[in-house]
Design a protein around this motif. Structure first.
Motif, mmCIF file in Angstrom:
data_model
loop_
_atom_site.group_PDB
_atom_site.id
_atom_site.type_symbol
_atom_site.label_atom_id
_atom_site.label_comp_id
_atom_site.label_asym_id
_atom_site.label_seq_id
_atom_site.Cartn_x
_atom_site.Cartn_y
_atom_site.Cartn_z
ATOM 1 N N ALA A 508 0.816 -1.216 0.000
ATOM 2 C CA ALA A 508 0.000 0.000 0.000
ATOM 3 C C ALA A 508 0.851 1.269 0.000
ATOM 4 O O ALA A 508 0.318 2.369 0.203
ATOM 5 C CB ALA A 508 -0.922 0.005 1.215
ATOM 6 N N ASN A 509 2.167 1.118 -0.204
ATOM 7 C CA ASN A 509 3.076 2.268 -0.187
ATOM 8 C C ASN A 509 3.014 3.017 1.150
ATOM 9 O O ASN A 509 3.163 4.246 1.191
ATOM 10 C CB ASN A 509 2.766 3.247 -1.326
ATOM 11 C CG ASN A 509 3.254 2.737 -2.666
ATOM 12 O OD1 ASN A 509 4.041 1.791 -2.720
ATOM 13 N ND2 ASN A 509 2.776 3.347 -3.749
ATOM 14 N N ALA A 510 2.761 2.291 2.222
ATOM 15 C CA ALA A 510 2.618 2.925 3.534
ATOM 16 C C ALA A 510 3.774 2.612 4.478
ATOM 17 O O ALA A 510 3.954 3.303 5.479
ATOM 18 C CB ALA A 510 1.300 2.481 4.184
ATOM 19 N N GLN A 536 -1.951 9.592 4.004
ATOM 20 C CA GLN A 536 -1.470 8.556 4.930
ATOM 21 C C GLN A 536 -2.624 7.698 5.427
ATOM 22 O O GLN A 536 -2.515 6.464 5.491
ATOM 23 C CB GLN A 536 -0.739 9.217 6.098
ATOM 24 C CG GLN A 536 0.592 9.833 5.722
ATOM 25 C CD GLN A 536 1.200 10.641 6.856
ATOM 26 O OE1 GLN A 536 0.495 11.100 7.765
ATOM 27 N NE2 GLN A 536 2.513 10.828 6.819
ATOM 28 N N ARG A 539 -3.661 5.305 2.695
ATOM 29 C CA ARG A 539 -2.752 4.173 2.489
ATOM 30 C C ARG A 539 -2.879 3.139 3.615
ATOM 31 O O ARG A 539 -2.760 1.940 3.376
ATOM 32 C CB ARG A 539 -1.314 4.672 2.368
ATOM 33 C CG ARG A 539 -0.993 5.211 0.976
ATOM 34 C CD ARG A 539 0.406 5.753 0.893
ATOM 35 N NE ARG A 539 0.487 7.115 1.403
ATOM 36 C CZ ARG A 539 1.634 7.745 1.654
ATOM 37 N NH1 ARG A 539 2.784 7.122 1.467
ATOM 38 N NH2 ARG A 539 1.632 8.985 2.103
ATOM 39 N N VAL A 570 -1.181 7.299 -3.691
ATOM 40 C CA VAL A 570 -2.279 6.389 -3.355
ATOM 41 C C VAL A 570 -2.718 5.604 -4.582
ATOM 42 O O VAL A 570 -2.990 4.399 -4.506
ATOM 43 C CB VAL A 570 -3.461 7.177 -2.744
ATOM 44 C CG1 VAL A 570 -4.690 6.285 -2.604
ATOM 45 C CG2 VAL A 570 -3.083 7.755 -1.389
ATOM 46 N N ALA A 573 -0.499 2.787 -5.153
ATOM 47 C CA ALA A 573 -0.801 1.696 -4.218
ATOM 48 C C ALA A 573 -2.042 0.928 -4.661
ATOM 49 O O ALA A 573 -2.095 -0.308 -4.569
ATOM 50 C CB ALA A 573 -1.008 2.262 -2.804
#
Length: 637
Positions: A508-510, A536, A539, A570, A573
């Motif tokens: 999720a690119n988090a 944030q 994600r 996002v 992701a």
């Protein structure tokens, strides 16, 4: 659980948020603006039907596991209640000793003093024991009722939460205040009533044994006290029901304002909120004043009747002594015995307000417990498939929201979503795009038509299993006031391992931004994720959805509230999450869905256009083309 926590009811953001906050008992209610707060006034004008009276046996059945404790408490209450009438016999004997000779007076006074000390010690043991035992039973009942009621609430269909009387403030009041009020029926008040009944019974027995003539004369007046208590209870019952509704409405306003304090502050609406809350508190205040007057009159009348009993007992007793039918000590035995009995009946009426509130609270609680959810996620019946392809079809679906039966959302809508493909739904606001997602997750059932998964109607599936096959990412994701780790872990039924949580966050690119936080995955996000930025939070929500490993991904305007940079991150992701999954995308920003396999345009409750982006933009006077032009104009401006 994930699908419920983020579900959209499709009746606007306020309805969605209200349903979410109720489902998880969170203070997040409405996106409060001035209009939202004013709507609470509208809700209060609706006529609220009073719940039916609850039989006492139902309450007793809920307390069945504590029967041994209640029995022990009843025994100590009876023992404690019998002390005072027996004291009446003793005091009459003690008074008689003052007419004895000095030597006998000294001897008898020591005896009676010792007896009274023994009775004092007995009361010192019996009363705390009674209070403790009934307190244990009462608090266990409160805990059981809260658990049962909350279990019912979280398993209600989403449409139930759309109704004004099931707002978060009112449900919160029922879970907290109403459940606690039950203690007036099973707790100190019940123990006192058992004790008073024992006192009255023993007192009457002693009085009739001493002088049945005088006992009958005085007993004829006791029903007056009982009648006064009964009338008092009837008055208080009506006041309690009205006050309960008023306090729930005031609680809703406070809950909305506090839960959305940033919105209130940004619009400088503090004074307006205070004015609305003040107005909501006016009714309970006037109700309380009238209640106080009735209480005062009822208690004063009880005391007046009590002194009337005293006067009658002395007058009639003197006449009977004069006629030689009873003795001086018999008069005092009857007087003290019936005085105790009368006093206990009068004291019991002091519990009338509490018992009246408890009956009203019981009716409110059982109204929830007795209602069966129309779409119950705890129902274990239904089909489960060994493997899900993700082939979805809506066939001739018509639908209206239960709270808005006059508004037709879908009119014979049909749509096929092939497995592994991405289908985007576009259209004007209010056209029903988000409603498709609500129907797929079975937050609602269509009025007519069918919704199928892999060729099987979704109502035939086990509901919890069905929702586990879907992962939802909405425009404003709901994060709980907990750590990032816990928020991601919500996505998986049971316990998620650290490796699974980190893997989902990476997809999720988090993971990078989470690792950069001071406390990493142990960072508490605050109420509704207020400590995180919009990108944030989104994600984290995507990571939560990925952790489910859903076969179907539902994206409800997942990037529309983000800035360009956050949207790019996002969207990247989401692109990872959409691989090999059937995906339904609801979008206002048409630039985000150009690569969709199929774009379906929803208008007036039907699909008016369907195809790829390149095909739709070439349709002369096409609705999609006009939307795209409008969207580009808005973006440029």
């Amino acid at each position: 659980m994930h699908s419920i926590s983020q579900g959209s009811s499709g009746v606007g953001s306020s309805s969605r948020h209200r349903s979410l906050s109720l489902t998880f008992g969170l203070p997040m209610t409405l996106n409060v603006s001035e209009s939202a707060l004013e709507n609470s006034d509208v809700a209060s004008t609706k006529t609220t039907a009073r719940p039916q009276k609850v039989p006492l046996r139902r309450l007793a059945y809920l307390n069945k596991p504590e029967v041994p404790v209640l029995m022990a408490g009843a025994i100590t209450a009876i023992a404690n209640g019998a002390i005072m009438p027996v004291f009446g016999i003793l005091i009459s004997g003690a008074i008689k000793t003052f007419f004895e000779t000095p030597h006998k007076l000294r001897k008898d006074s020591k005896f009676w003093a010792l007896i009274f000390v023994v009775f004092g010690c007995a009361s010192l043991i019996a009363y705390p024991t009674r209070t403790y035992l009934f307190g244990v039973a009462g608090h266990k009942l409160i805990r059981r009722i809260r658990l049962m009621c909350f279990e019912k609430v979280v398993n209600m269909e989403v449409g139930w939460f759309d109704e004004a009387e099931h707002s978060s403030g009112m449900i919160g009041a029922r879970l907290s205040a109403d459940a606690a009020t039950f203690r007036a029926l099973v707790g100190d008040a019940l123990g006192q009533m058992v004790q008073d009944l024992a006192s009255a019974t023993v007192g009457l027995a002693i009085a009739f044994a001493s002088s049945w003539q005088l006992a009958l004369i005085i007993l004829a007046m006791v029903p007056l006290i009982g009648l006064n208590g009964y009338v008092h209870m009837k008055f208080m019952k009506g006041f309690s029901a009205d006050a309960k509704v008023m306090y729930e409405e005031a609680s809703q306003v406070a809950n909305d304002a506090v839960g959305n304090i940033r919105t209130v502050a940004s619009f400088c609406a503090e004074e307006k909120v205070m004015e609305i809350y003040k107005n909501k508190c006016e009714g309970p205040m006037r109700n309380g004043i009238r209640q106080g007057l009735i209480n005062g009159l009822a208690f004063s009348l009880s005391i007046a009747l009590l002194f009337l009993v005293y006067a009658t007992s002395f007058y009639a007793g003197a006449r009977l002594v004069e006629d030689g039918q009873i003795t001086f000590s018999d008069v005092f035995r009857v007087f003290f015995a019936l005085t105790v009995a009368s006093t206990t009946i009068s004291q019991s009426s002091s519990f009338t307000p509490d018992s009246s509130k408890a009956n009203s609270a019981a009716a409110s609680i059982f109204a929830i417990l007795d209602r069966e959810s129309k779409i119950n996620p705890s129902d274990e019946s239904g089909m489960r498939l060994d493997s899900v392809k993700g082939e979805i079809e809506l066939k001739h679906v018509s639908f209206r929201y239960p709270t808005r039966p006059d508004v037709q959302i879908f009119r014979d809508l049909s749509l096929t979503i092939h497995h592994g493909k991405t289908v985007a739904l576009v259209g004007e606001s209010g056209s029903g795009k988000s409603t498709v997602i609500s129907l797929l997750q079975r937050f609602y059932d269509p009025d007519s038509g069918h919704v199928t998964l892999d060729g099987i109607e979704i109502h035939k599936f086990q509901l919890k299993w069905l929702r586990q096959q879907m992962g939802l990412v909405s425009q404003e994701p709901v994060l709980f006031n907990d750590t990032i780790r816990a928020n991601i872990a919500y996505g998986k039924e049971g316990n998620a391992t650290e490796a699974e949580i980190i893997a989902a966050a990476e997809l999720a690119n988090a993971h990078r931004f989470i690792s950069g936080l001071h406390q990493g995955y142990d960072t508490v996000v605050g109420e509704r994720g207020v400590q995180l930025s919009g990108g944030q939070k989104q994600r984290v929500a995507i990571a939560r959805a990925i952790l489910k490993s859903p076969k179907i991904l539902l994206l409800d305007e997942a990037t529309s509230a983000l800035d360009a940079e956050s949207e790019r991150i996002v969207q990247d992701a989401l692109d990872h999450a959409m691989v090999n999954r059937t995906t339904v995308v609801v979008a206002h920003r048409l630039s985000t869905i150009k690569a969709a396999d199929v774009i379906a345009v929803v208008k007036n409750g039907v699909i008016v256009e369907k195809g790829k982006h390149e095909t739709l933009i070439n349709i002369k006077d096409g609705f999609y083309a006009s939307l795209l032009t409008l969207n580009m104009t808005t973006t440029t401006s």
